[in-house]
Write an enzyme that holds these catalytic residues in place. Structure first.
Site, mmCIF file in Angstrom:
data_model
loop_
_atom_site.group_PDB
_atom_site.id
_atom_site.type_symbol
_atom_site.label_atom_id
_atom_site.label_comp_id
_atom_site.label_asym_id
_atom_site.label_seq_id
_atom_site.Cartn_x
_atom_site.Cartn_y
_atom_site.Cartn_z
ATOM 1 N N LYS A 228 15.071 89.514 6.849
ATOM 2 C CA LYS A 228 15.700 90.801 6.536
ATOM 3 C C LYS A 228 15.244 91.816 7.577
ATOM 4 O O LYS A 228 14.143 91.692 8.119
ATOM 5 C CB LYS A 228 15.250 91.283 5.156
ATOM 6 C CG LYS A 228 15.832 90.517 3.995
ATOM 7 C CD LYS A 228 15.308 91.059 2.673
ATOM 8 C CE LYS A 228 15.718 90.210 1.479
ATOM 9 N NZ LYS A 228 17.157 90.207 1.216
ATOM 10 N N ARG A 302 19.438 81.976 -5.790
ATOM 11 C CA ARG A 302 20.363 81.039 -6.449
ATOM 12 C C ARG A 302 19.840 79.610 -6.360
ATOM 13 O O ARG A 302 20.069 78.804 -7.252
ATOM 14 C CB ARG A 302 21.764 81.188 -5.841
ATOM 15 C CG ARG A 302 21.840 80.862 -4.374
ATOM 16 C CD ARG A 302 23.119 81.371 -3.719
ATOM 17 N NE ARG A 302 23.071 82.802 -3.455
ATOM 18 C CZ ARG A 302 24.061 83.506 -2.920
ATOM 19 N NH1 ARG A 302 25.202 82.925 -2.604
ATOM 20 N NH2 ARG A 302 23.931 84.790 -2.710
HETATM 21 N N1 BES Z 1 16.450 89.370 -3.299
HETATM 22 C C1 BES Z 1 17.672 89.502 -2.619
HETATM 23 C C2 BES Z 1 18.653 90.426 -3.316
HETATM 24 C C3 BES Z 1 18.295 91.863 -3.396
HETATM 25 C C4 BES Z 1 18.817 92.758 -2.483
HETATM 26 C C5 BES Z 1 17.502 92.354 -4.406
HETATM 27 C C6 BES Z 1 18.527 94.103 -2.574
HETATM 28 C C7 BES Z 1 17.199 93.709 -4.504
HETATM 29 C C8 BES Z 1 17.718 94.577 -3.594
HETATM 30 C C9 BES Z 1 18.329 88.131 -2.459
HETATM 31 O O1 BES Z 1 17.472 87.064 -2.354
HETATM 32 C C10 BES Z 1 19.094 88.181 -1.192
HETATM 33 O O2 BES Z 1 18.470 88.287 -0.175
HETATM 34 N N2 BES Z 1 20.403 88.110 -1.276
HETATM 35 C C11 BES Z 1 21.223 88.159 -0.119
HETATM 36 C C12 BES Z 1 22.281 87.104 -0.258
HETATM 37 C C13 BES Z 1 23.030 86.838 1.001
HETATM 38 C C14 BES Z 1 22.129 86.251 2.061
HETATM 39 C C15 BES Z 1 24.148 85.893 0.675
HETATM 40 C C16 BES Z 1 21.813 89.557 -0.051
HETATM 41 O O3 BES Z 1 22.106 90.146 -1.087
HETATM 42 O O4 BES Z 1 21.942 90.073 1.043
HETATM 43 MG MG MG Z 2 16.856 86.708 -0.375
#
Ligand code: BES
Ligand code: MG
Ligand code: ZN
Length: 451
Positions: A228, A302
Site C-alpha cells: 500500500k 477474502r
Molecule cells: N484491509 C484492506 C481494506 C481496507 C481498506 C480496510 C481501507 C480499511 C480501510 C483490504 O485487505 C484491502 O487491502 N483491500 C483491497 C482490495 C483490493 C486489492 C482488491 C482494497 O480495498 O484496496
Molecule cells: Mg489488504
C-alpha cells in the site's frame, strides 16, 4: 465534584430562575449551582420524533462528555422524568463514552466518573455497563499498535480475556496450520516474523446447533508485496476490526449469560512483504480442493475468510456470519457510517437493516450480483482473489467469499472496512463497530434464520 443530572423537556420544568432560557432542544445541556448542589440539566425534548432509539445513546454520550469536560466525578441521576428516558440505551451511551486509549501515555489525566441511579434502574445499569465493556474491548483491540498486538499475543490476550468465563479458547498455532489445512492463513502470514495462528472460541450454553462467527484478524495489513502507499497506511493496524467485533460480541454474550451455541473462528496474520512472503501469481489450494490465483497480495482478507468458512462447514456448521475490514471500496458505496451486508439468502439481507438500527451499528444490504463474478475469472486457477474491473470492489470481494459457501449453508457477510473508525471523527480512533450488531444477531437468531 458532585452533580445531579436532571432531565427536562420544557422550560417550565426548569427551576423558576432558569425558565427564561431561549433554547430547549434535544441534547441541550448546562450546569447550574442551586441550593448548594450542582445540577446538570439535560433536555430530552422531541423524544417523540426521535429517529430511532439510538438517539438516546447520543444523549448518554452528550452527558458523559459534558461531565468529563467539567471535571465532575460523581453524578447522581434525578428520578424526575426518568421514566420518559430510554434508560438502557441512554446508559449504554453514557458508559460507552467513558473510554480512553491512554495506556501508552506516560501521564494520564483522567478521573473516574461514578454514576448513581434511582434504585429501579440499577440492574439496567449493570447491563449497560456490560455492553460498554464489550465495545471497549473491541475498541482496544483495534487501537493497539501492530508491534504490541500481533497474532500470538492476540491469542494470549484472548486466553486471558475469557479465563473464568464460559467461553473456551483454542489456538491453532502456526506450526499446525498446514496440518489443519488452514492453507490461506499460513500463506498470508508467511512474510512476517510474527507467526500467524487461528483462534477458535466456543460458547455453548444451550443444546442448539452452533452458529459460526468469523472475524478477519489481520493485525497489520501493509498490502504485502502489492504494498500500500500513502499516509493512511497506519490505519491498517485496525485490519482486525472484524475479529474485534466477534470478540466483543462473545464477551457480551458470556457476560450476560446468554443461552446460545456460538463458535467464533478468528484467522490472525500480519500481511507484510518479506523474503518468505507470498507473491502475486501464487496459487493457493484450499482444503476442499478449490484453487485461487493470488492476483493481489493486498486482497488477503477474502483469502483468510474463505479458509475459516471452509473450516466451519467441515465442522458441519450451516449458519454463519463473517465480518471483515475487507475493501476500501465499501466506503465509496456507503460512506463511513454504514457497513455493507450480504447474504446468499436475499430475505436474510433485507431483514438485517433493522438489527443494525436496533444495535446502533448501521448496515445496508448490498447485492451479490452474479454477473460480476466474471471479474474474478482466472486462467490458471478456479478463481482469482483480485477483480479485473475497477468498479463494485466490495461486491466482487463478497462474491469471492460466496464461492466457498456450500449449498445449504446460510451465510451473512459484513464488509465493515469503512466503519472501524469512529464516525464522524477524523482521528485514528476505533469505534468498536459490530460488537452490538453481532450480539443482537445471536440473541435474535431464531427470528433471523427462520424461513
Ligand atoms: N484491509 C484492506 C481494506 C481496507 C481498506 C480496510 C481501507 C480499511 C480501510 C483490504 O485487505 C484491502 O487491502 N483491500 C483491497 C482490495 C483490493 C486489492 C482488491 C482494497 O480495498 O484496496
Ligand atoms: Mg489488504
Ligand atoms: Zn486487509
Amino acid at each position: 465534584m458532585k452533580a445531579n443530572l436532571i432531565f427536562y423537556k420544557h422550560q417550565k420544568e426548569l427551576p423558576i430562575q432558569l425558565q427564561n432560557r431561549s433554547v430547549c432542544e434535544f441534547g441541550e445541556i448546562f450546569q447550574d449551582y442551586d441550593e448548594h448542589v450542582d445540577s446538570i440539566y439535560v433536555c430530552y425534548a422531541q423524544s417523540d420524533e426521535l429517529q430511532g432509539e439510538r438517539e438516546w445513546e447520543k444523549l448518554g454520550n452528550i452527558c458523559y462528555t459534558f461531565v468529563e469536560k467539567n471535571h465532575i466525578t460523581h453524578v447522581e441521576i434525578d428520578e424526575n422524568n426518568c421514566e420518559k428516558i430510554n434508560m438502557p440505551v441512554f446508559l449504554e451511551g453514557f458508559y460507552k463514552a467513558d473510554y480512553h486509549f491512554d495506556r501508552y501515555l506516560s501521564s494520564k489525566d483522567r478521573k473516574e466518573v461514578s454514576l448513581k441511579l434511582p434504585k429501579p434502574f440499577e440492574n439496567i445499569s449493570i447491563n449497560a455497563q456490560k455492553a460498554a465493556a464489550a465495545v471497549h474491548v473491541a475498541r482496544d483491540i483495534c487501537n493497539e499498535p501492530a508491534n504490541k498486538l500481533y497474532p500470538t499475543r492476540f491469542a494470549d490476550y484472548l486466553t486471558q480475556l475469557f479465563d473464568l468465563t464460559d467461553v473456551e479458547v483454542e489456538i491453532i498455532q502456526s506450526k499446525d496450520l498446514k496440518e489443519k489445512e488452514f492453507y490461506a492463513i499460513e500463506t498470508v502470514g508467511k512474510g512476517s516474523e510474527y507467526a500467524p495462528c487461528v483462534a477458535i472460541l466456543t460458547l455453548k450454553n444451550s443444546g442448539e446447533d452452533p452458529v459460526a462467527l468469523i472475524g478477519k484478524g489481520i493485525t497489520f495489513d501493509s498490502g504485502g508485496v502489492n504494498v500500500k502507499t500513502g499516509s493512511a497506511i497506519a490505519e491498517m493496524k485496525m485490519d482486525l476490526g472484524g475479529a474485534a467485533a466477534v470478540i466483543g460480541a462473545m464477551k457480551l454474550l458470556a457476560d450476560r449469560n446468554t443461552a446460545c451455541h456460538v463458535k467464533a473462528i478468528l484467522p490472525m496474520a500480519v500481511n507484510v512483504s518479506g523474503a518468505n512472503a507470498y507473491l502475486p501469481s501464487d496459487v493457493i489450494q484450499y482444503r476442499d480442493g478449490t484453487t485461487v490465483e493470488v492476483g493481489n497480495t493486498d486482497a488477503e482478507g477474502r483469502l483468510v475468510i474463505a479458509d475459516a468458512i471452509l473450516y466451519a462447514q467441515q465442522l458441519g456448521i450451516d449458519r454463519m456470519i463473517d465480518i471483515a475490514t475487507l475493501t476500501g471500496n465499501v466506503g465509496q458505496a456507503l460512506g463511513l457510517k454504514t457497513a455493507a451486508i450480504y447474504s446468499n439468502d436475499i430475505k436474510l439481507s433485507t431483514k438485517l437493516y433493522k438489527y443494525g438500527q436496533k444495535s446502533g451499528d448501521s448496515v445496508w444490504p448490498m447485492p451479490l450480483e452474479k454477473d460480476y463474478k466474471r471479474y474474478l475469472n482466472s486462467e490458471v486457477a478456479d478463481i482469482s482473489n483480485m477483480s479485473n474491473h475497477p468498479f463494485a470492489g466490495s461486491i466482487t470481494a463478497a462474491l469471492f467469499i460466496e464461492h466457498f459457501v456450500k449449498e445449504g449453508t446460510k451465510w451473512i457477510h459484513i464488509d465493515m472496512a469503512n466503519t472501524t473508525k469512529i464516525f464522524p471523527s477524523t482521528k485514528l480512533e476505533a469505534s468498536g463497530f459490530g460488537t452490538k450488531l453481532l450480539y443482537e444477531l445471536i440473541v435474535q437468531r431464531e427470528e433471523l434464520w427462520d424461513d
